[in-house]
Design a protein around this motif. Structure first.
Motif, PDB file in Angstrom:
ATOM      1  N   SER A  85     -16.002  30.740  -5.205  1.00 55.30           N
ATOM      2  CA  SER A  85     -15.999  31.350  -6.542  1.00 55.30           C
ATOM      3  C   SER A  85     -17.130  30.756  -7.365  1.00 55.30           C
ATOM      4  CB  SER A  85     -14.675  31.109  -7.262  1.00 55.30           C
ATOM      5  OG  SER A  85     -13.606  31.721  -6.579  1.00 55.30           O
ATOM      6  N   ASP A 113     -25.184  37.285 -13.673  1.00 55.52           N
ATOM      7  CA  ASP A 113     -25.312  38.429 -12.777  1.00 55.52           C
ATOM      8  C   ASP A 113     -24.811  38.132 -11.378  1.00 55.52           C
ATOM      9  OD1 ASP A 113     -27.379  36.653 -12.349  1.00 55.52           O
ATOM     10  OD2 ASP A 113     -28.895  38.195 -11.984  1.00 55.52           O
ATOM     11  N   THR A 142     -18.698  35.516  -9.929  1.00 56.35           N
ATOM     12  CA  THR A 142     -17.519  36.245  -9.466  1.00 56.35           C
ATOM     13  C   THR A 142     -16.440  36.303 -10.540  1.00 56.35           C
ATOM     14  OG1 THR A 142     -16.557  34.233  -8.503  1.00 56.35           O
ATOM     15  CG2 THR A 142     -17.962  35.584  -7.084  1.00 56.35           C
ATOM     16  N   PRO A 197     -12.165  38.293 -14.303  1.00 48.04           N
ATOM     17  CA  PRO A 197     -12.889  38.548 -13.052  1.00 48.04           C
ATOM     18  C   PRO A 197     -14.082  39.457 -13.290  1.00 48.04           C
ATOM     19  CG  PRO A 197     -10.826  39.772 -13.098  1.00 48.04           C
ATOM     20  CD  PRO A 197     -10.798  38.858 -14.288  1.00 48.04           C
ATOM     21  N   ALA A 198     -15.107  39.291 -12.485  1.00 54.43           N
ATOM     22  CA  ALA A 198     -16.337  40.062 -12.684  1.00 54.43           C
ATOM     23  C   ALA A 198     -16.139  41.549 -12.454  1.00 54.43           C
ATOM     24  CB  ALA A 198     -17.430  39.530 -11.761  1.00 54.43           C
ATOM     25  N   ASP A 199     -15.108  41.912 -11.682  1.00 51.45           N
ATOM     26  CA  ASP A 199     -14.881  43.332 -11.398  1.00 51.45           C
ATOM     27  C   ASP A 199     -13.822  43.941 -12.303  1.00 51.45           C
ATOM     28  OD1 ASP A 199     -12.674  42.019 -10.416  1.00 51.45           O
ATOM     29  OD2 ASP A 199     -12.767  42.870  -8.397  1.00 51.45           O
ATOM     30  N   ALA A 200     -13.533  43.289 -13.428  1.00 46.31           N
ATOM     31  CA  ALA A 200     -12.524  43.807 -14.353  1.00 46.31           C
ATOM     32  C   ALA A 200     -12.933  45.180 -14.879  1.00 46.31           C
ATOM     33  CB  ALA A 200     -12.323  42.836 -15.518  1.00 46.31           C
ATOM     34  N   GLU A 201     -11.967  46.059 -15.009  1.00 50.81           N
ATOM     35  CA  GLU A 201     -12.243  47.403 -15.517  1.00 50.81           C
ATOM     36  C   GLU A 201     -12.717  47.330 -16.967  1.00 50.81           C
ATOM     37  OE1 GLU A 201      -9.952  51.726 -16.110  1.00 50.81           O
ATOM     38  OE2 GLU A 201      -8.922  50.004 -15.185  1.00 50.81           O
ATOM     39  N   THR A 228     -19.128  45.524 -17.920  1.00 48.55           N
ATOM     40  CA  THR A 228     -20.427  45.820 -17.310  1.00 48.55           C
ATOM     41  C   THR A 228     -21.381  44.677 -17.628  1.00 48.55           C
ATOM     42  OG1 THR A 228     -21.151  47.084 -19.262  1.00 48.55           O
ATOM     43  CG2 THR A 228     -20.135  48.317 -17.452  1.00 48.55           C
ATOM     44  N   ARG A 229     -22.373  44.491 -16.759  1.00 51.30           N
ATOM     45  CA  ARG A 229     -23.334  43.414 -16.971  1.00 51.30           C
ATOM     46  C   ARG A 229     -24.731  43.863 -16.574  1.00 51.30           C
ATOM     47  NH1 ARG A 229     -21.355  39.097 -12.266  1.00 51.30           N
ATOM     48  NH2 ARG A 229     -20.806  40.647 -10.692  1.00 51.30           N
TER      49      ARG A 229
END
Length: 382
Positions: free
Chosen positions: A119, A161, A164, A188-192, A195-196
């Motif tokens: 992580s 960028d 995780t 978490p980086a993939d949270a709905e 965006t980044r």
């Protein structure tokens, strides 16, 4: 005062120095930077295998139970090699948030992944209006059911960028400028809704701007008191400054070494330019600036864990002042003594000077921290 390292600390220093000497020459660094993440995953795993990623965490949480001096040793070595891996972002800054705010259950769930390198966290705190004052954070975290809904933007998130996950500072109550009403959230980086946008920074690192469009954070992802994170934010800043001081000293030491070697080799009028007394004096002044910075690096390492917030802040600011001044002096003179080659990106000196400049600006430049020291009444109580 005894500044001798213990046997365990000497082993850490020797281990990281050997690794960087073998894997992190200037040409290798450029190769690492060119990778898809902006750093080498192989090197990152090597750091994990050496235990470097576990250094600040307690043994109960799966770490080594080490402290600021061990972090100083690692960051100084990283400064000499211009390491681009996200140690400051993930282990020092996000790690400080976990150590000071997370519950034992949260640490048990998150820290092992950070320590083994699987992580990579980033600390998202800066906004366009905060400058050097985290109390100006405006990003909202509105309570919704058992959790919070995050809305707003973060900028200049170091290594954001490639992260995780993020430790995000947001406002749950009050208005920008209030010290209370701030919370920390593990996202978490993939949270709905998150965006980044990643981009390279001037010193060869990478960062990202984050947009939170109604990102929901459950209650178990709130780190500590959702309205009382201000003391934790100041500790994160202090630990980051102490680590940056060590990195800067390592970088300055490398610049002094490269410059003295260069003037011994470069010839003018048939003799090495190191024979000219004026340049000898300049090199000696560079070394003096380095040693002044080193003394303040020690001050920062010794005071960063203090429970006296005012004394801690004064010590960190005093160290940041001297680091900024010494870094600029050493960098400017290193470039000048190298002549034209000193400003080319094909030579190492220019990259060190860029990193010194960014270290000075990050978390407050020398002028800002001089004002802080004055406001705290100096260092009499440190």
């Amino acid at each position: 005062m005894d500044f001798e390292l213990s046997e365990e600390q000497s082993l850490i220093k020797d281990s990281v120095t050997r690794l960087l000497r073998a894997e992190y020459g200037f040409e290798a660094r450029e190769k690492h930077r060119a990778g898809p993440l902006g750093f080498s995953e192989t090197i990152w795993q090597s750091f994990a295998e050496l235990g470097l990623l576990a250094i600040p965490f307690s043994e109960e949480d799966g770490g080594l139970g080490a402290g600021p001096v061990e972090t100083m040793i690692v960051m100084e070595a990283f400064g000499r090699a211009l390491v681009v891996e996200p140690y400051l972002a993930s282990v020092v800054m996000a790690g400080a948030a976990l150590r000071h705010a997370a519950s034992p259950e949260q640490r048990a769930a998150i820290v092992p992944g950070v320590a083994d390198g699987s992580s990579r966290l980033a600390y998202a705190f800066a906004e366009r209006g905060t400058r050097y004052d985290v109390s100006r954070i405006a990003m909202e975290a509105k309570r919704e059911g058992e959790g919070f809904r995050l809305a707003g933007e973060k900028t200049l998130v170091l290594a954001g960028d490639a992260a995780t996950g993020f430790v995000v500072a947001a406002r749950t109550a009050g208005a920008p400028g209030d010290a209370s009403g701030l919370g920390l959230f593990h996202v978490p980086a993939d949270a709905e809704g998150l965006t980044r946008r990643g981009y390279p920074t001037q010193d060869g690192m990478r960062a990202a701007d984050l947009t939170f469009a109604g990102v929901f954070v459950p209650a178990e992802a709130v780190l500590g008191d959702p309205e009382g994170a201000a003391p934790t934010l100041t500790r994160i800043e202090a630990e980051a400054i102490a680590a940056l001081c060590a990195e800067a000293v390592g970088s300055m030491e490398r610049m002094v070494g490269l410059t003295t070697a260069y003037i011994k080799e470069r010839k003018q009028f048939g003799v090495p330019i190191a024979a000219f007394q004026a340049l000898q004096h300049r090199a000696a002044e560079m070394y003096m600036a380095l040693e002044q910075a080193r003394s303040m690096m020690y001050l920062a390492a010794m005071n960063v864990a203090s429970d006296d917030a005012a004394a801690r802040r004064a010590a960190m600011s005093a160290a940041k002042v001297q680091i900024g001044r010494s870094g600029r002096f050493v960098g400017q003179n290193a470039v000048q003594l190298h002549g034209g080659v000193g400003v080319t990106m094909e030579y190492e000196i220019a990259h060190h000077f860029k990193r010194q400049t960014m270290i000075d600006l990050f978390l407050g430049d020398a002028d800002h921290h001089l004002q802080v020291v004055a406001a705290e009444g100096g260092l009499d109580e440190v």
